[in-house]
Design a protein around this motif. Sequence first.
Motif, PDB file in Angstrom:
ATOM      1  N   GLY A 188      -8.457  15.240   6.852  1.00 46.80           N
ATOM      2  CA  GLY A 188      -7.455  14.239   7.183  1.00 46.80           C
ATOM      3  C   GLY A 188      -7.393  13.164   6.111  1.00 46.80           C
ATOM      4  O   GLY A 188      -8.106  13.197   5.104  1.00 46.80           O
ATOM      5  N   PRO A 189      -6.518  12.178   6.296  1.00 47.72           N
ATOM      6  CA  PRO A 189      -6.310  11.122   5.290  1.00 47.72           C
ATOM      7  C   PRO A 189      -7.585  10.321   5.024  1.00 47.72           C
ATOM      8  O   PRO A 189      -8.295   9.933   5.954  1.00 47.72           O
ATOM      9  CB  PRO A 189      -5.238  10.230   5.937  1.00 47.72           C
ATOM     10  CG  PRO A 189      -4.607  11.069   7.000  1.00 47.72           C
ATOM     11  CD  PRO A 189      -5.646  12.007   7.479  1.00 47.72           C
ATOM     12  N   VAL A 190      -7.876  10.081   3.748  1.00 49.90           N
ATOM     13  CA  VAL A 190      -9.035   9.291   3.346  1.00 49.90           C
ATOM     14  C   VAL A 190      -8.564   7.873   3.027  1.00 49.90           C
ATOM     15  O   VAL A 190      -7.529   7.684   2.373  1.00 49.90           O
ATOM     16  CB  VAL A 190      -9.731   9.905   2.121  1.00 49.90           C
ATOM     17  CG1 VAL A 190     -10.878   9.018   1.660  1.00 49.90           C
ATOM     18  CG2 VAL A 190     -10.228  11.312   2.448  1.00 49.90           C
ATOM     19  N   MET A 191      -9.313   6.886   3.484  1.00 47.52           N
ATOM     20  CA  MET A 191      -8.938   5.492   3.267  1.00 47.52           C
ATOM     21  C   MET A 191     -10.137   4.721   2.723  1.00 47.52           C
ATOM     22  O   MET A 191     -11.266   4.925   3.168  1.00 47.52           O
ATOM     23  CB  MET A 191      -8.442   4.855   4.580  1.00 47.52           C
ATOM     24  CG  MET A 191      -7.858   3.455   4.414  1.00 47.52           C
ATOM     25  SD  MET A 191      -7.121   2.814   5.953  1.00 47.52           S
ATOM     26  CE  MET A 191      -5.652   3.841   6.065  1.00 47.52           C
ATOM     27  N   ARG A 192      -9.895   3.848   1.759  1.00 48.03           N
ATOM     28  CA  ARG A 192     -10.940   2.952   1.252  1.00 48.03           C
ATOM     29  C   ARG A 192     -11.278   1.923   2.335  1.00 48.03           C
ATOM     30  O   ARG A 192     -10.408   1.499   3.093  1.00 48.03           O
ATOM     31  CB  ARG A 192     -10.469   2.229  -0.006  1.00 48.03           C
ATOM     32  CG  ARG A 192     -10.078   3.120  -1.150  1.00 48.03           C
ATOM     33  CD  ARG A 192      -9.312   2.361  -2.242  1.00 48.03           C
ATOM     34  NE  ARG A 192     -10.102   1.254  -2.775  1.00 48.03           N
ATOM     35  CZ  ARG A 192      -9.709  -0.021  -2.733  1.00 48.03           C
ATOM     36  NH1 ARG A 192      -8.573  -0.352  -2.147  1.00 48.03           N
ATOM     37  NH2 ARG A 192     -10.474  -0.962  -3.255  1.00 48.03           N
ATOM     38  N   ILE A 193     -12.515   1.499   2.373  1.00 48.33           N
ATOM     39  CA  ILE A 193     -12.917   0.510   3.373  1.00 48.33           C
ATOM     40  C   ILE A 193     -12.141  -0.791   3.206  1.00 48.33           C
ATOM     41  O   ILE A 193     -11.680  -1.372   4.206  1.00 48.33           O
ATOM     42  CB  ILE A 193     -14.442   0.301   3.342  1.00 48.33           C
ATOM     43  CG1 ILE A 193     -15.138   1.549   3.894  1.00 48.33           C
ATOM     44  CG2 ILE A 193     -14.847  -0.946   4.135  1.00 48.33           C
ATOM     45  CD1 ILE A 193     -16.658   1.475   3.898  1.00 48.33           C
ATOM     46  N   PRO A 194     -11.931  -1.326   1.979  1.00 45.43           N
ATOM     47  CA  PRO A 194     -11.104  -2.538   1.858  1.00 45.43           C
ATOM     48  C   PRO A 194      -9.688  -2.331   2.386  1.00 45.43           C
ATOM     49  O   PRO A 194      -9.126  -3.229   3.033  1.00 45.43           O
ATOM     50  CB  PRO A 194     -11.100  -2.811   0.349  1.00 45.43           C
ATOM     51  CG  PRO A 194     -12.352  -2.184  -0.155  1.00 45.43           C
ATOM     52  CD  PRO A 194     -12.551  -0.963   0.680  1.00 45.43           C
ATOM     53  N   ASP A 195      -9.097  -1.148   2.136  1.00 45.69           N
ATOM     54  CA  ASP A 195      -7.750  -0.877   2.651  1.00 45.69           C
ATOM     55  C   ASP A 195      -7.769  -0.774   4.169  1.00 45.69           C
ATOM     56  O   ASP A 195      -6.817  -1.207   4.849  1.00 45.69           O
ATOM     57  CB  ASP A 195      -7.209   0.420   2.051  1.00 45.69           C
ATOM     58  CG  ASP A 195      -6.966   0.303   0.551  1.00 45.69           C
ATOM     59  OD1 ASP A 195      -6.873  -0.840   0.062  1.00 45.69           O
ATOM     60  OD2 ASP A 195      -6.882   1.351  -0.118  1.00 45.69           O
ATOM     61  N   PHE A 196      -8.825  -0.200   4.719  1.00 50.10           N
ATOM     62  CA  PHE A 196      -8.967  -0.103   6.168  1.00 50.10           C
ATOM     63  C   PHE A 196      -8.996  -1.501   6.793  1.00 50.10           C
ATOM     64  O   PHE A 196      -8.331  -1.760   7.807  1.00 50.10           O
ATOM     65  CB  PHE A 196     -10.249   0.674   6.509  1.00 50.10           C
ATOM     66  CG  PHE A 196     -10.510   0.857   7.973  1.00 50.10           C
ATOM     67  CD1 PHE A 196      -9.943   1.915   8.674  1.00 50.10           C
ATOM     68  CD2 PHE A 196     -11.326  -0.030   8.665  1.00 50.10           C
ATOM     69  CE1 PHE A 196     -10.195   2.089  10.043  1.00 50.10           C
ATOM     70  CE2 PHE A 196     -11.588   0.135  10.011  1.00 50.10           C
ATOM     71  CZ  PHE A 196     -11.021   1.194  10.704  1.00 50.10           C
ATOM     72  N   ARG A 197      -9.753  -2.387   6.196  1.00 45.86           N
ATOM     73  CA  ARG A 197      -9.857  -3.744   6.727  1.00 45.86           C
ATOM     74  C   ARG A 197      -8.515  -4.477   6.640  1.00 45.86           C
ATOM     75  O   ARG A 197      -8.151  -5.231   7.537  1.00 45.86           O
ATOM     76  CB  ARG A 197     -10.934  -4.536   5.985  1.00 45.86           C
ATOM     77  CG  ARG A 197     -12.357  -3.998   6.177  1.00 45.86           C
ATOM     78  CD  ARG A 197     -13.382  -5.012   5.733  1.00 45.86           C
ATOM     79  NE  ARG A 197     -13.303  -6.219   6.536  1.00 45.86           N
ATOM     80  CZ  ARG A 197     -13.921  -6.395   7.689  1.00 45.86           C
ATOM     81  NH1 ARG A 197     -14.690  -5.432   8.199  1.00 45.86           N
ATOM     82  NH2 ARG A 197     -13.777  -7.522   8.352  1.00 45.86           N
ATOM     83  N   THR A 198      -7.778  -4.225   5.557  1.00 46.58           N
ATOM     84  CA  THR A 198      -6.469  -4.874   5.414  1.00 46.58           C
ATOM     85  C   THR A 198      -5.447  -4.268   6.367  1.00 46.58           C
ATOM     86  O   THR A 198      -4.693  -4.996   7.033  1.00 46.58           O
ATOM     87  CB  THR A 198      -5.984  -4.724   3.954  1.00 46.58           C
ATOM     88  OG1 THR A 198      -6.936  -5.331   3.078  1.00 46.58           O
ATOM     89  CG2 THR A 198      -4.640  -5.384   3.762  1.00 46.58           C
ATOM     90  N   ARG A 199      -5.440  -2.962   6.446  1.00 44.24           N
ATOM     91  CA  ARG A 199      -4.439  -2.254   7.266  1.00 44.24           C
ATOM     92  C   ARG A 199      -4.568  -2.627   8.749  1.00 44.24           C
ATOM     93  O   ARG A 199      -3.555  -2.806   9.444  1.00 44.24           O
ATOM     94  CB  ARG A 199      -4.627  -0.748   7.078  1.00 44.24           C
ATOM     95  CG  ARG A 199      -3.784   0.152   7.967  1.00 44.24           C
ATOM     96  CD  ARG A 199      -2.393   0.323   7.412  1.00 44.24           C
ATOM     97  NE  ARG A 199      -1.644   1.316   8.141  1.00 44.24           N
ATOM     98  CZ  ARG A 199      -1.604   2.607   7.840  1.00 44.24           C
ATOM     99  NH1 ARG A 199      -2.283   3.059   6.793  1.00 44.24           N
ATOM    100  NH2 ARG A 199      -0.869   3.443   8.533  1.00 44.24           N
ATOM    101  N   TYR A 200      -5.804  -2.762   9.214  1.00 43.49           N
ATOM    102  CA  TYR A 200      -6.000  -2.995  10.656  1.00 43.49           C
ATOM    103  C   TYR A 200      -6.553  -4.396  10.945  1.00 43.49           C
ATOM    104  O   TYR A 200      -7.206  -4.616  11.961  1.00 43.49           O
ATOM    105  CB  TYR A 200      -6.947  -1.926  11.213  1.00 43.49           C
ATOM    106  CG  TYR A 200      -6.385  -0.527  11.089  1.00 43.49           C
ATOM    107  CD1 TYR A 200      -5.310  -0.108  11.870  1.00 43.49           C
ATOM    108  CD2 TYR A 200      -6.907   0.370  10.144  1.00 43.49           C
ATOM    109  CE1 TYR A 200      -4.783   1.167  11.746  1.00 43.49           C
ATOM    110  CE2 TYR A 200      -6.384   1.651  10.010  1.00 43.49           C
ATOM    111  CZ  TYR A 200      -5.325   2.044  10.816  1.00 43.49           C
ATOM    112  OH  TYR A 200      -4.795   3.310  10.683  1.00 43.49           O
ATOM    113  N   ALA A 201      -6.249  -5.323  10.056  1.00 44.11           N
ATOM    114  CA  ALA A 201      -6.746  -6.690  10.248  1.00 44.11           C
ATOM    115  C   ALA A 201      -6.216  -7.312  11.536  1.00 44.11           C
ATOM    116  O   ALA A 201      -6.884  -8.149  12.150  1.00 44.11           O
ATOM    117  CB  ALA A 201      -6.365  -7.551   9.051  1.00 44.11           C
TER     118      ALA A 201
END
Length: 596
Positions: free
Chosen positions: A73-86
Motif C-alpha cells: 500500500g501507499p508509503v508515507m514519510r512520518i513528517p508528511d503523516f504528521r502534517t496530513r493528519y494534524a
Amino acid sequence: MFQLCGIPKEAGLGGRHLHNAMRPSPSLQFLRPYLWKPAGPPNPAYARFFHLARQQELEQAGALKYPRLRHHGPVMRIPDFRTRYADISEGTLAEEEVTLHGRVESVRRAGSKLVFLDLRGEFERVQGICNFGKLEDGTPLPRLKELARLLNRGDIISVRGRATRTPSGELTIQATALPELLTPSILPLPTKLVDDESRNQQRHLDMLVNRRTTDILRLRSYLIRYLRDFLHERSFLEFQTPILAGDAGGATARPFVSSTKAVSKDVALRIAPELWLKRLVVGGVERVFELGPAFRNEGIDQTHNPEFTICEFYHAYANLDDLLSLTEALIRGAAAHCQDLIATKLTSLPPVDLAFFEAPFRRAEFIPTLEATLGFPFPDLSSPTALADLTALLDQHNIRLETTDEAPPATALSQLLDRLAAAYIEPLSASAPLFITHHPVCMSPLAKSFVCPKTGQAISARAELFVGARELANMYEEENDPFEQRRKFLDQAAARVHAAAGGGGGGDEADADAGAIDESYVRTLASGLPPTGGWGCGVERLVMLFSGSKKISDCLSFGNLRNVVGLSAHHHQQQPPSSSPSPTAGASEGEEREVK
C-alpha cells in the motif's frame, strides 16, 4: 563466558547456524542497565553478552532476518503523516491505509493484546498502536505476543495502518496488520550518551540519542542550501574546480602533499579554490562560486580542522563596498533563516538574536585602530626594516604579545600584525559584527592596494568580518595587474623564506614552499581579469555562529580529524561481533596471527 549466554563454547562467536535446541537466552533487561555507564564508554563485556543473547533470541524465533523491502500500500514519510493528519479529531479513524517506516524508540505492552510503539523517522516521532482486536490481516494472537516480546528499542520496522487520535490527544497510526521487523538492532541503543569519547567514536549513536548533535548537522545542511540559493538568486553560477593540483594555490597555509601514479610529480590538496575561480572569471564567467572542501596541513583546535568546507564567490565589476553590502545581506538573511528553522524544526538549538545582526555592521580600519589603541604611529610597513622597527616600538611601549607553542614569536611582519589585530581589534566584535578593513599590503598579496589618505601606508582593499572575536568571512578587490601581482608574489615568497628560517634560526622548508610563485596564474592575468570582488567563508564557522556551538568538531559529521583517525584504533579495540563462527575461533592469539 559463552555459556553464561546460553551458547555452547563450540559455537564460536554465535552465528546464524546455532542449533535451535538452546537454553533460553538470559534476560536482556538484566544486561541493559550495565552496558552504558552514566558517563563513559559502554562496558565491553556486557555489550558482548547483550549481543550474543539478543542474537540467540532472534535466531530461536526465526526473526534474525534482513528482508528486502516490499511495499504494502501507499508509503508515507512520518513528517508528511504528521502534517496530513494534524487536524484529525479524537476517536476518528482515517479511511486511507498507509505504511510508515521508522526506528522504534520505545515499546510499551499493555496486557497480551495491546502494544504501544514510539516510532521515529526523518527526525520526527509518531505513536503506533497494535491492538489485536483491530488487526485486519488475520494475525493469530501468539504471533502478536511473539513480536511484542522481540521488539527492542533501536529496531527498524514497518507499520501499516490508519491515522487516529487517542483520548490523550496523541496522533497515532493504528495498525491494521502485524508490524514487520525490517532490521533488528543487535547492539544496544543507549538512552544517554554524554562522554566525548563515546560520542566521537560512535557518532551514529550520538545522533540517535542526542537531538542537539543532529540539529547542528541539519542546520549545516540548511545553511549550505541557503548559501547556494542566495548566490543563485543573484545570477552566480556554481563551478567545480580541482582539488588535486601541482600547487595548492590561493592562500598561505601549509598544504597536504601526496604522490600519484598518474603524473610524474607530487600533487597537493588545495587550500582554497581562489586562483581557479579567478581563472574562470578571466574566461568570461563573471559571477562564479564554489562550495566544497579545502585542506590545510595545520593544527586542530576549537575553531580549526585540517579538512573543512569553504564557500567562495567572485563577482566581476564589484568593489569592496559592494562586497560589504552583499555580506551584510547574506549574514542577516542567514540569521533570520536559521531562527525560523530553530523555532520550528531544530528546537534543541538556542534562538538566534536577530537584533545582534542589525545593519549596518560596525567597521574598524586596521592601522588607525591599532595606532589609536596602542598610542603611537606605526613605522612605514612597506620598509625592508618594518618588522624590526615595529618590534622595537612595541618593546619601547612595554607591549608584550602572549606566545605559546602554537603561537611562537612572530618571524614575519604579517604574523606580527595578525597577532596585534587578534589582541586589540578582533575583541571589538564581541558585542556586534565588525568589519576590519584596509589591512597592510603584506597581509594581502592577492588584493588590490592603494595608499591610505589618513596614514600614508600602503594598504589593501580588503575586509574581514568578525563576530564574537571569530573570523567569519574574508573579502577583497582582486589584484588584476599581472606585473603587480608577480611583484607581490615575490615579496610573499621572500617573507615566507625569512619566516621559515626563523629570522636566521632555522625553519621548515614546507613553509617556504607555500609562498612559491604561481607563474601560470600570472600569465592568466595577462589575458585580462576585469575588476573583481572576491569573497570567502568557512561553512563550519557559520554553523558554529548560528547553532551556538563552541567547537568546530560539533559541526562536522564525524568530528575533527583527530576523531576520524581515532575511529580506526577504536575499531581494532572493539571488534564488532561476528554473525558466523570465525575460522579462527578457539585459536590462541599466536595461532590467529598465523592464520591471518
